[in-house]
Each structure stands twice: as structure tokens, then as C-alpha cells.
Design an enzyme around this catalytic site. Structure first.
Site, PDB file in Angstrom:
ATOM      1  N   ASN A   1      -0.526  -2.162   8.664  1.00 19.70           N
ATOM      2  CA  ASN A   1      -0.406  -1.245   7.528  1.00 19.70           C
ATOM      3  C   ASN A   1       1.072  -1.099   7.199  1.00 19.70           C
ATOM      4  O   ASN A   1       1.816  -0.423   7.907  1.00 19.70           O
ATOM      5  CB  ASN A   1      -1.033   0.108   7.910  1.00 19.70           C
TER       6      ASN A   1
ATOM      7  N   LYS B   1       2.389   0.411   4.793  1.00 13.89           N
ATOM      8  CA  LYS B   1       2.676   1.721   4.188  1.00 13.89           C
ATOM      9  C   LYS B   1       3.600   1.534   2.974  1.00 13.89           C
ATOM     10  O   LYS B   1       3.523   0.513   2.296  1.00 13.89           O
ATOM     11  CB  LYS B   1       3.235   2.681   5.237  1.00 13.89           C
TER      12      LYS B   1
ATOM     13  N   HIS C   1      -6.795   7.094   5.904  1.00 11.61           N
ATOM     14  CA  HIS C   1      -5.666   7.137   6.823  1.00 11.61           C
ATOM     15  C   HIS C   1      -5.164   8.577   6.940  1.00 11.61           C
ATOM     16  O   HIS C   1      -5.226   9.343   5.981  1.00 11.61           O
ATOM     17  CB  HIS C   1      -4.545   6.219   6.327  1.00 11.61           C
TER      18      HIS C   1
ATOM     19  N   GLU D   1      -2.379   9.872   6.809  1.00 16.18           N
ATOM     20  CA  GLU D   1      -1.399  10.273   5.794  1.00 16.18           C
ATOM     21  C   GLU D   1      -2.088  10.622   4.481  1.00 16.18           C
ATOM     22  O   GLU D   1      -1.641  11.517   3.754  1.00 16.18           O
ATOM     23  CB  GLU D   1      -0.358   9.164   5.617  1.00 16.18           C
TER      24      GLU D   1
ATOM     25  N   GLU E   1      -7.370   6.642  14.999  1.00 22.23           N
ATOM     26  CA  GLU E   1      -5.930   6.850  15.072  1.00 22.23           C
ATOM     27  C   GLU E   1      -5.650   8.320  15.359  1.00 22.23           C
ATOM     28  O   GLU E   1      -5.717   9.155  14.456  1.00 22.23           O
ATOM     29  CB  GLU E   1      -5.273   6.479  13.737  1.00 22.23           C
TER      30      GLU E   1
ATOM     31  N   GLY F   1       3.406   6.891  14.458  1.00 19.51           N
ATOM     32  CA  GLY F   1       4.823   6.911  14.108  1.00 19.51           C
ATOM     33  C   GLY F   1       5.653   7.848  14.965  1.00 19.51           C
ATOM     34  O   GLY F   1       6.811   8.112  14.663  1.00 19.51           O
TER      35      GLY F   1
ATOM     36  N   SER G   1       1.142   4.051  17.272  1.00 18.80           N
ATOM     37  CA  SER G   1       2.278   3.568  18.071  1.00 18.80           C
ATOM     38  C   SER G   1       1.898   2.413  19.000  1.00 18.80           C
ATOM     39  O   SER G   1       2.292   2.374  20.159  1.00 18.80           O
ATOM     40  CB  SER G   1       2.927   4.725  18.849  1.00 18.80           C
TER      41      SER G   1
END
Length: 247
Positions: free
Chosen positions: A10, A12, A94, A96, A164, A170, A210
Site C-alpha cells: 500500500n 498510500k 483501511h 486511515e 491490521e 506506521g 509494521s
């Protein structure tokens, strides 16, 4: 039933023509495990560009899409548009999208159903926040997110689920292989009880959060982890090691 390992990158909101050209060159020149399905989540404006640079063994995905074919939805893109510029997949739900842009479970599930109906394959993301894990709510959160998908998705053939944990994305923190395996095993149990044993056995569940070259082999060795959805590391040469984690 053997489930084919699936590794997603991904990207992003990263990249430009120069860096994407370099990344594609690196991937094309690498020796990669032929038993792994690779999906690259590209920013919308570069999907066509990346698709033209990559051989067909690399799948290209949009990072989001909307729930209808067209209309007065400024700034959105439809599954039909993604297909038209060369994407065969889309990443939906996701963390985010959920926590930065406020997308609720129901909307994400509607998007997933529409994307599948339009012929895209879907990476359907789920995962809990740190406070939810610390409160012992991990299973309840992922079950609720899965239940929303299950209301709209009737055929799971073209779905990959990505677990996730939000606290590991991250941050440099990774769920231990045991923590990840526990949730993956719970998801498989949930699928068997709420959808079918067949879907539970065949649906691929990726781990994301991560993932690096240093930890990917141990994660890949877990019986219910069928691949990875990789963020930052997918932009680096170590992504090749992650793709080859099962070798």
C-alpha cells in the site's frame, strides 16, 4: 486447502513518476517467489502509469473507491473508473479511511459489495485501536467489522481480508507472531460459525502493521497468516524480502 500467499503493497499518498519508475524497475528486476500473488496499491493518478511499467504478474489496486458507478460525488472514483485505468483490485476499509476520514463499517461494506459486483477483487481491511486492544475488545471489534462486510458480501471468492491492528500501522510496533496468529485463528473461527466452513478454509487473511524484512518470515510461518498488507516497507527494496517470506 492450500491458500495462495498474497502480499499487498500500500503506497498510500506517496510517490511521483520518478520514484514509481524506480520502484517498478526494482520489482521487475527481482527474483520473486512465483507462488505469491502480489498486489500494489497505487495512488489514483498513477495507476495507469504504474500498470504500463509492470508485467501482468503484478496486480495493481486502487486505495479506495465509492459505492456507486458514477454521479455527483466530487473527488470520488468508482470501481468502473479503476478498471478503466488498469486496476484489478481495490483496498477498502483501511484504518486511515476509518479513523482519519471517518468512514463507518456500513459504508465500507457497501463499497466492497459494489466493487465486487463491478469485477474488482477486494482487500477488505479490519483492525482494532490500541485502547480497544488494552480493553480486551479486539475480538469484538474485528467481529463487528467482519459482520458488516458479511451483510453485503455474498460471494467471498474475490476477497482477501487484511487484519491490521491500528496501533501497529506506521508506528514501528508489530503484533508478535503469536498475537497476530491468535486474531487470525479467531477470524477463521468466526468465518466458520457465521459464514461457512468452506469460506473459513479458503479465505486468505493478511497481516498488516509494521511488517519488515526482519519480522516477515516468523509472521509468515504462522498457520493462519496468508500474506501481508505492507505500508512504508513496500516503497523500499526490503519489500522483495517480504514477498519472498515463505521461501
Amino acid at each position: 486447502m492450500a491458500r495462495k500467499f498474497c502480499v499487498g503493497g500500500n503506497w498510500k499518498m506517496n510517490g511521483d513518476k520518478a520514484s514509481i519508475t524506480e520502484l517498478c524497475k526494482t520489482l521487475c528486476g527481482a527474483t520473486l517467489d512465483e507462488n505469491v500473488e502480489i498486489v500494489l496499491g497505487c495512488p489514483f493518478v498513477y495507476i495507469n502509469f504504474a500498470r504500463d511499467l509492470l508485467p501482468c504478474k503484478f496486480n495493481v489496486a486502487g486505495q479506495n473507491c465509492y459505492k456507486v458507478p458514477k454521479g455527483a460525488f466530487t473527488g470520488e472514483v468508482s470501481p468502473a473508473m479503476l478498471k478503466d485505468v488498469g486496476a484489478g483490485w481495490v483496498i477498502l476499509g483501511h484504518s486511515e479511511r476509518r479513523h482519519v476520514f471517518g468512514e463507518p463499517d456500513e459504508l465500507i461494506a457497501e463499497k466492497a459489495a459494489h466493487a465486487l459486483a463491478e469485477g474488482l477483487k477486494v482487500i477488505a481491511c479490519i483492525g482494532e485501536k490500541l485502547e480497544e486492544r488494552e480493553a480486551g475488545k479486539t475480538e469484538a471489534v474485528v467481529a463487528s467489522q467482519m459482520a458488516a462486510y458479511a451483510k453485503t458480501i455474498k460471494d467471498w471468492t474475490n476477497v482477501v481480508v487484511a487484519y491490521e491492528p491500528v496501533w501497529a500501522i506506521g508506528t514501528g510496533k508489530t503484533a508478535t507472531p503469536q498475537q497476530a496468529q491468535e486474531v487470525h485463528a479467531y477470524l477463521r473461527k468466526w468465518l466458520a460459525e457465521n459464514i461457512s466452513k468452506e469460506v473459513s478454509d479458503s479465505l486468505r487473511i493478511q497481516y498488516g502493521g509494521s511488517v519488515t524484512a526482519a519480522n516477515c518470515k516468523e509472521l509468515a510461518a504462522q498457520p493462519d497468516i496468508d500474506g501481508f498488507l505492507v505500508g512504508g516497507a513496500s516503497l523500499k527494496p526490503e519489500f522483495i524480502d517480504i514477498i519472498n517470506a515463505k521461501k
